[in-house]
Design a protein around this motif. Structure first.
Motif, PDB file in Angstrom:
ATOM      1  N   ALA A 252       0.746  -1.125   0.077  1.00 40.60           N
ATOM      2  CA  ALA A 252       0.076   0.094  -0.035  1.00 40.60           C
ATOM      3  C   ALA A 252       0.783   1.229  -0.116  1.00 40.60           C
ATOM      4  N   LYS A 253       1.910   1.241   0.986  1.00 35.26           N
ATOM      5  CA  LYS A 253       2.777   2.376   0.912  1.00 35.26           C
ATOM      6  C   LYS A 253       3.693   2.450  -0.306  1.00 35.26           C
ATOM      7  N   SER A 254       3.802   1.508  -0.942  1.00 34.62           N
ATOM      8  CA  SER A 254       4.564   1.592  -2.385  1.00 34.62           C
ATOM      9  C   SER A 254       3.482   1.838  -3.436  1.00 34.62           C
TER      10      SER A 254
ATOM     11  N   ILE B 286      -0.938  -7.385  -5.398  1.00 34.36           N
ATOM     12  CA  ILE B 286       0.067  -8.204  -4.589  1.00 34.36           C
ATOM     13  C   ILE B 286      -0.044  -9.562  -5.310  1.00 34.36           C
ATOM     14  N   HIS B 287       1.000 -10.389  -5.895  1.00 33.34           N
ATOM     15  CA  HIS B 287       0.918 -11.645  -6.323  1.00 33.34           C
ATOM     16  C   HIS B 287       1.532 -12.615  -5.299  1.00 33.34           C
TER      17      HIS B 287
ATOM     18  N   GLU C 156      -8.782   3.409   5.316  1.00 32.66           N
ATOM     19  CA  GLU C 156      -9.414   2.260   4.963  1.00 32.66           C
ATOM     20  C   GLU C 156      -8.867   1.944   3.392  1.00 32.66           C
ATOM     21  N   ILE C 157      -8.347   0.686   3.237  1.00 27.93           N
ATOM     22  CA  ILE C 157      -8.179   0.059   1.851  1.00 27.93           C
ATOM     23  C   ILE C 157      -8.740  -1.188   1.529  1.00 27.93           C
ATOM     24  N   ASP C 158      -9.628  -0.962   0.612  1.00 32.78           N
ATOM     25  CA  ASP C 158     -10.336  -2.214   0.174  1.00 32.78           C
ATOM     26  C   ASP C 158      -9.318  -3.345  -0.516  1.00 32.78           C
TER      27      ASP C 158
ATOM     28  N   GLY D  84      -5.431   7.217  -2.803  1.00 33.06           N
ATOM     29  CA  GLY D  84      -4.236   7.515  -3.921  1.00 33.06           C
ATOM     30  C   GLY D  84      -4.581   7.517  -5.287  1.00 33.06           C
ATOM     31  N   THR D  85      -5.831   7.663  -5.663  1.00 35.15           N
ATOM     32  CA  THR D  85      -6.395   7.764  -7.105  1.00 35.15           C
ATOM     33  C   THR D  85      -7.103   9.076  -7.401  1.00 35.15           C
ATOM     34  N   THR D  86      -6.490   9.748  -8.448  1.00 34.38           N
ATOM     35  CA  THR D  86      -7.297  10.962  -8.710  1.00 34.38           C
ATOM     36  C   THR D  86      -8.497  10.606  -9.483  1.00 34.38           C
TER      37      THR D  86
END
Length: 586
Positions: free
Chosen positions: A191-193, A198-199, A262-264, A287-289
């Motif tokens: 998330a921070k990167s 994620i695989h 919160e991150i889904d 983190g998304t415009t």
């Protein structure tokens, strides 16, 4: 932070002013304030939010003639962090960056601390090369260090521990077990990167964790095979999936907190030859415009979309491969028209971004809530705008067309390679040409390219790049210097060059740990077709996608490759990146 003399602080401030990073007036106010309070000047500038610590650190490094490195959002290789022990890193606030020519490169706060440098040299038996980093960046690296080398290693040592005894209604990642901490570390790390996926991939003798950053997969770590059953079981528990099912794919989702956000997470587990593969899609709306212009749409394409949005009914459709930003585009369009006077209802699988003032419905196939069934229900709710996450079948396509015919503005997506490909695809689904012609407002094709990093250098295009640029956009570039301003404004690109058979000045990002490959972030490539009377006639005649696109280009439509070359010429991306993403397009 390095202790600076009054003279050095003044030099830092002067540099900030000369570079336009702070205003002289605000600095003068702070200078008068610190004269009374006796507080440090630079710290006060940060506290007053006139500038930030990262900018001050960079300026300080320039003044002291020391290399600067930003460690914010940097994905560290565990082998690099292992160059120094954890206790040393925590005590000295020094982070290893790697080895080169027998020298150890480190980032530190106080670059003037000679004793600390000597200590590190004696400890490692290597010469030390110093770079300056901010306190926030150092702490971010230390957090990664702790996670990767304590939580995960402990999980490996205790991989026999069974996680399946936990109740199936667990909704958060607990902190009381090594496996839980290992998973939490991986998720936080990704998330921070700014990773999108994620695989977790099982091999014959190991377990590989990779993250997709800016559309490109990067290996993060490799774990022992023994940790796989417990780690996969933990993901299943959190996703409310069947722990004892290993033969068929399973999909689920859950939510985590990272830095109080919160991150889904959308989970897909599939059986593969060496075990079970886990793919975690990270949906971080913060983190998304959701601004279509910031995403890269401009000029004629933007004007066509705006005209489509201004109509009270009809369909606006986006197309592109998986992961091309179609859903984000639709959300940006909804955000553009959202108001208290409009009833907007969405039908999604899953709901990726939660928006206030929008009624969002989650598809649930097991319960019978499919796209088709949900759309029927939505149309009884008197909506003004309807967004259908994806048109997957003929039934959903017909319902979307009927919704547009009955006075609704409909947004949706299809999986096609280009904007023009949407039209024959819908015809193949059984939509009558006259219905399609009368309901379609705008169709959008899109791909995502990586942006050139802020740290960049100018390069001259090679012979092949020059030929590609001139072949694709030579006829629409300014033909002389007098046309530059007019053409740039008309097409919506800033600072277009004059057409030149001898080559162009392009940009290339600096390849470093913070910006791998010289890229950071992504931008969209777009092609937009406005369905006017002429296009409608082509649809009713069942014209091919190439015929429709040929007509659209005469009306101002740029192809995705043309849009990409324009973005390469204006320093947003590179020609090689455009070719990587859109080489299959004309």
């Amino acid at each position: 932070m390095t202790l600076l003399t009054h003279e050095a602080q003044e030099k830092v401030v002067a540099l900030l002013i000369s570079e336009g990073l702070v205003s002289r007036e605000k600095v003068q106010e702070v200078v008068e304030e610190v004269a009374k309070t006796k507080q440090p000047l630079l710290a006060t500038l940060t506290a007053r939010k006139i500038t930030d610590a990262e900018t001050i650190t960079h300026a300080t490094a320039v003044v002291m003639n020391v290399p600067y490195v930003s460690l914010k959002n940097v994905l560290f290789d565990p082998e690099i962090l292992a160059l120094l022990p954890l206790d040393v890193i925590s005590r000295t606030m020094v982070v290893p960056l790697g080895e080169k020519n027998g020298q150890l490169y480190v980032a530190m706060l106080d670059v003037s601390n000679v004793q600390q440098t000597d200590y590190l040299s004696q400890l490692t038996q290597k010469p030390i090369r110093i770079m300056m980093a901010s306190e926030e960046g150092i702490k971010s690296a230390i957090a990664q260090y702790r996670g990767d080398f304590t939580a995960v290693e402990r999980a490996v040592k205790t991989s026999e521990e069974s996680e399946v005894s936990h109740s199936a209604d667990v909704k958060i990642i607990t902190q009381d077990s090594p496996i839980s901490k290992a998973l939490s570390t991986i998720l936080t790390f990704a998330a921070k990167s700014k990773a999108s996926d994620i695989h977790i991939e099982p091999l014959e003798k190991s377990l590989v964790v990779r993250c997709r950053v800016d559309g490109v997969l990067r290996k993060v770590m490799e774990l022992p095979k023994t940790i796989e059953p417990a780690l996969v079981s933990r993901v299943k528990i959190l996703s409310n999936l069947k722990i004892d099912e290993h033969r068929i794919p399973q999909d689920g989702q859950f939510t985590v907190l990272v830095d109080n956000k919160e991150i889904d997470l959308r989970i897909a587990i599939s059986p593969v030859i060496w075990g079970e593969q886990v793919v975690i899609r990270i949906l971080d709306k913060s983190g998304t415009t959701l601004d279509i212009e910031q995403m890269g749409m401009t000029g004629h394409a933007l004007k066509m979309v705006e005209r489509g949005l201004s109509k009270p009914n009809g369909m606006i459709l986006t197309s592109g491969p998986t992961g091309s930003g179609k859903s984000t585009t639709l959300y940006s369009l909804i955000r553009r028209i959202k108001s208290d006077g409009i009833n907007i209802v969405t039908l999604e699988d899953p709901v990726e971004y939660k928006m206030d003032g929008v009624n969002q419905i989650q598809v649930n196939v097991d319960a019978g809530l499919t796209f088709a069934a949900g759309l029927r229900s939505i149309l009884r709710q008197d909506p003004d705008v309807v967004m259908v996450g994806e048109i997957r079948d003929a039934e959903t396509a017909n319902l979307a067309v009927q919704a547009a015919l009955t006075g609704h503005l409909v947004f949706s997506t299809l999986h096609t390679n280009s904007a023009a490909g949407i039209l024959p695809r819908l015809l193949d689904m059984g939509i009558e040409p006259y219905l399609l012609a009368s309901t379609l407002n705008t169709v959008i094709g899109q791909r995502l390219v990586r942006r050139v990093a802020p740290k960049r250098e100018a390069v001259h295009s090679n012979e092949m790049e020059t030929k590609q640029i001139n072949d694709l956009v030579g006829n629409i570039l300014p033909q002389n210097q007098q046309q530059v301003a007019m053409v740039s404004e008309d097409l919506g690109y800033t600072g277009l060059p004059v057409v030149n058979p001898n080559g162009y000045t392009l940009v290339r990002g600096i390849d470093d740990r913070e910006t791998p490959g010289g890229y950071k972030g992504r931008a969209g490539l777009y092609e937009t077709i406005e369905v006017d009377d002429d296009i409608q006639k082509m649809i009713t005649k069942r014209a091919t996608s190439s015929e429709i696109m040929k007509l659209a280009r005469t009306k101002g439509t740029l192809t995705m490759r043309q849009d990409g070359m324009m973005k390469a010429l204006t320093g947003i991306t590179t020609v090689s990146e455009v070719n990587r993403v859109a080489s299959d397009l004309t």
